[in-house]
Scaffold this motif. Structure first.
Motif, short mmCIF file in Angstrom:
data_model
loop_
_atom_site.label_atom_id
_atom_site.label_comp_id
_atom_site.label_asym_id
_atom_site.label_seq_id
_atom_site.Cartn_x
_atom_site.Cartn_y
_atom_site.Cartn_z
N LEU A 173 0.82 -1.22 0.00
CA LEU A 173 0.00 0.00 0.00
C LEU A 173 0.85 1.27 0.00
O LEU A 173 0.43 2.31 0.52
N ALA A 174 2.04 1.20 -0.58
CA ALA A 174 2.94 2.36 -0.60
C ALA A 174 2.30 3.58 -1.25
O ALA A 174 2.59 4.72 -0.90
N ASP A 175 1.38 3.34 -2.20
CA ASP A 175 0.77 4.47 -2.94
C ASP A 175 -0.50 5.00 -2.28
O ASP A 175 -1.18 5.86 -2.82
N LYS A 176 -0.83 4.46 -1.09
CA LYS A 176 -2.11 4.84 -0.46
C LYS A 176 -1.93 5.64 0.84
O LYS A 176 -2.89 5.81 1.58
N GLU A 177 -0.73 6.15 1.10
CA GLU A 177 -0.50 6.77 2.41
C GLU A 177 -1.36 8.00 2.68
O GLU A 177 -1.67 8.32 3.83
N LYS A 178 -1.81 8.67 1.62
CA LYS A 178 -2.62 9.88 1.82
C LYS A 178 -4.12 9.60 1.74
O LYS A 178 -4.94 10.49 1.95
N ALA A 179 -4.48 8.36 1.44
CA ALA A 179 -5.90 7.99 1.34
C ALA A 179 -6.51 7.85 2.74
O ALA A 179 -5.80 7.63 3.73
N TYR A 180 -7.83 8.00 2.80
CA TYR A 180 -8.57 7.81 4.07
C TYR A 180 -9.26 6.45 4.05
O TYR A 180 -9.55 5.92 2.97
N PRO A 181 -9.52 5.86 5.22
CA PRO A 181 -10.13 4.53 5.27
C PRO A 181 -11.36 4.38 4.37
O PRO A 181 -11.54 3.34 3.73
N CYS A 182 -12.21 5.42 4.29
CA CYS A 182 -13.44 5.32 3.49
C CYS A 182 -13.14 5.18 1.99
O CYS A 182 -14.01 4.77 1.22
N GLU A 183 -11.92 5.49 1.59
CA GLU A 183 -11.54 5.39 0.17
C GLU A 183 -10.90 4.05 -0.16
O GLU A 183 -10.50 3.80 -1.30
N LEU A 184 -10.79 3.19 0.84
CA LEU A 184 -10.12 1.90 0.67
C LEU A 184 -11.11 0.74 0.70
O LEU A 184 -12.17 0.82 1.32
N SER A 185 -10.74 -0.35 0.05
CA SER A 185 -11.53 -1.59 0.13
C SER A 185 -11.31 -2.22 1.51
O SER A 185 -10.37 -1.85 2.23
N GLY A 186 -12.14 -3.20 1.84
CA GLY A 186 -11.98 -3.92 3.11
C GLY A 186 -10.61 -4.55 3.24
O GLY A 186 -9.96 -4.47 4.29
N GLY A 187 -10.14 -5.16 2.15
CA GLY A 187 -8.83 -5.81 2.16
C GLY A 187 -7.70 -4.81 2.38
O GLY A 187 -6.75 -5.07 3.12
N GLN A 188 -7.83 -3.64 1.74
CA GLN A 188 -6.82 -2.59 1.93
C GLN A 188 -6.82 -2.07 3.36
O GLN A 188 -5.77 -1.85 3.96
N GLN A 189 -8.03 -1.92 3.93
CA GLN A 189 -8.12 -1.46 5.33
C GLN A 189 -7.45 -2.48 6.28
O GLN A 189 -6.77 -2.10 7.22
N GLN A 190 -7.66 -3.76 5.97
CA GLN A 190 -7.04 -4.78 6.83
C GLN A 190 -5.52 -4.76 6.69
O GLN A 190 -4.80 -4.97 7.67
N ARG A 191 -5.03 -4.46 5.50
CA ARG A 191 -3.57 -4.34 5.32
C ARG A 191 -3.01 -3.16 6.12
O ARG A 191 -1.92 -3.26 6.67
N VAL A 192 -3.75 -2.07 6.13
CA VAL A 192 -3.34 -0.90 6.95
C VAL A 192 -3.28 -1.32 8.42
O VAL A 192 -2.34 -0.98 9.14
N ALA A 193 -4.28 -2.07 8.86
CA ALA A 193 -4.33 -2.53 10.27
C ALA A 193 -3.11 -3.40 10.59
O ALA A 193 -2.54 -3.30 11.68
N ILE A 194 -2.71 -4.25 9.65
CA ILE A 194 -1.53 -5.10 9.86
C ILE A 194 -0.26 -4.24 9.93
O ILE A 194 0.58 -4.43 10.81
N ALA A 195 -0.14 -3.27 9.00
CA ALA A 195 1.02 -2.36 9.01
C ALA A 195 1.07 -1.59 10.33
O ALA A 195 2.14 -1.41 10.93
N ARG A 196 -0.10 -1.14 10.80
CA ARG A 196 -0.17 -0.40 12.06
C ARG A 196 0.30 -1.25 13.24
O ARG A 196 1.02 -0.77 14.12
N ALA A 197 -0.08 -2.51 13.25
CA ALA A 197 0.35 -3.41 14.33
C ALA A 197 1.86 -3.67 14.25
O ALA A 197 2.55 -3.68 15.27
N LEU A 198 2.38 -3.83 13.03
CA LEU A 198 3.80 -4.15 12.86
C LEU A 198 4.72 -3.01 13.24
O LEU A 198 5.83 -3.22 13.74
N VAL A 199 4.27 -1.78 12.99
CA VAL A 199 5.14 -0.62 13.24
C VAL A 199 5.36 -0.39 14.74
O VAL A 199 6.29 0.30 15.14
#
Length: 255
Positions: free
Chosen positions: A137-163
């Motif tokens: 999701l390197a190209d989605k850093e400026k997007a908001y959750p409402c602009e993402l699919s469910g799968g993309q939101q879950q990937r953000v959640a995984i990145a958030r946990a990993l960081v």
């Protein structure tokens, strides 16, 4: 080294016992999958380990340090500073993402390390971008959750946990809200984490995935651990009748 150790955990809601005398430990680098029917106590077990629910009784330790103890039959929780230290040991990925809707992707991922852990902002942002790249999701850093699919939101959640650099990652049915095509992408990321020896406890209904990535599988039913062992034993050659019935029902549903 045992990263997590739970002894004799008990939990009730409104007089109904949900977890009965649960004990388990997880070693560094181990992937443990928890299977079982709805209402078996799987998610409650994770929520107790992550302090989202309070235990009624039992003991809980992270990296050999006791966090929750029991006195006179009741669970005793420690000071805020000890709890804060324990909180930093794990990351949690929910089935419903739990992103902040008013934060963009980068801020969702980087906010807690900066504001809660007081880490260096530039360092955290650099690491957050690396994690977003890792989950595609390197190209989605400026997007908001409402602009993402469910799968993309879950990937953000995984990145958030990993960081947060956790010792252990908890996944609570991470694909249950996603369609099969998107699920495959999330499971692929989790498989990569398993190959990198990330310690994980995964509550899941994805049997093939559990078989492929787990060092150990636990089957729960009725608030107890009914069976546990290597995936080839528990999934392919279950000994307990309840495990057999659950897996048979699951395979019928998939056909």
């Amino acid at each position: 080294m045992k990263l997590l150790e739970i002894k004799n955990l008990q939990k009730s809601f409104d007089g109904k016992t949900v977890l009965k005398d649960i004990s388990l430990s997880v070693e560094k680098g181990e992937v443990v999958s928890i299977l079982g029917p709805s209402g078996s106590g799987k998610s409650t077990l994770l929520r107790c380990a992550a302090f989202l629910e309070t235990m009624d009784a039992g003991e809980l330790s992270y990296s050999g340090k006791k966090v929750v103890t029991t006195k006179d039959g009741k669970a005793v929780y420690p000071s805020k500073s000890v709890m804060k230290e324990a909180h930093e040991k794990f990351g949690l990925v929910f089935q419903n993402f739990n992103l902040f809707p008013h934060y963009n992707v980068l801020k969702n991922v980087s906010d807690a390390p900066i504001s809660v852990m007081k880490r260096d902002k530039a360092e955290v942002l650099e690491e957050s971008r690396k994690m977003l790249e890792k989950v595609g999701l390197a190209d989605k850093e400026k997007a908001y959750p409402c602009e993402l699919s469910g799968g993309q939101q879950q990937r953000v959640a995984i990145a958030r946990a990993l960081v947060m650099n956790p010792d252990i990652l908890y996944f609570d049915e991470p694909t249950s809200a996603l369609d099969p095509e998107i699920t495959a992408g999330i499971l692929r990321i989790m498989k990569e984490l398993a190959e990198e020896k990330m310690t994980m406890i995964i509550v899941t209904h994805e049997i093939d995935f559990a078989r492929a990535v787990s060092d150990r599988v636990i089957f729960m039913d009725g608030g107890v651990i009914v069976e546990e062992g290597k995936p080839e034993d528990v999934i392919d050659n279950p000994k307990n009748d309840r495990t057999k019935a659950f897996l048979k029902k699951l395979s019928v549903n998939e056909e």
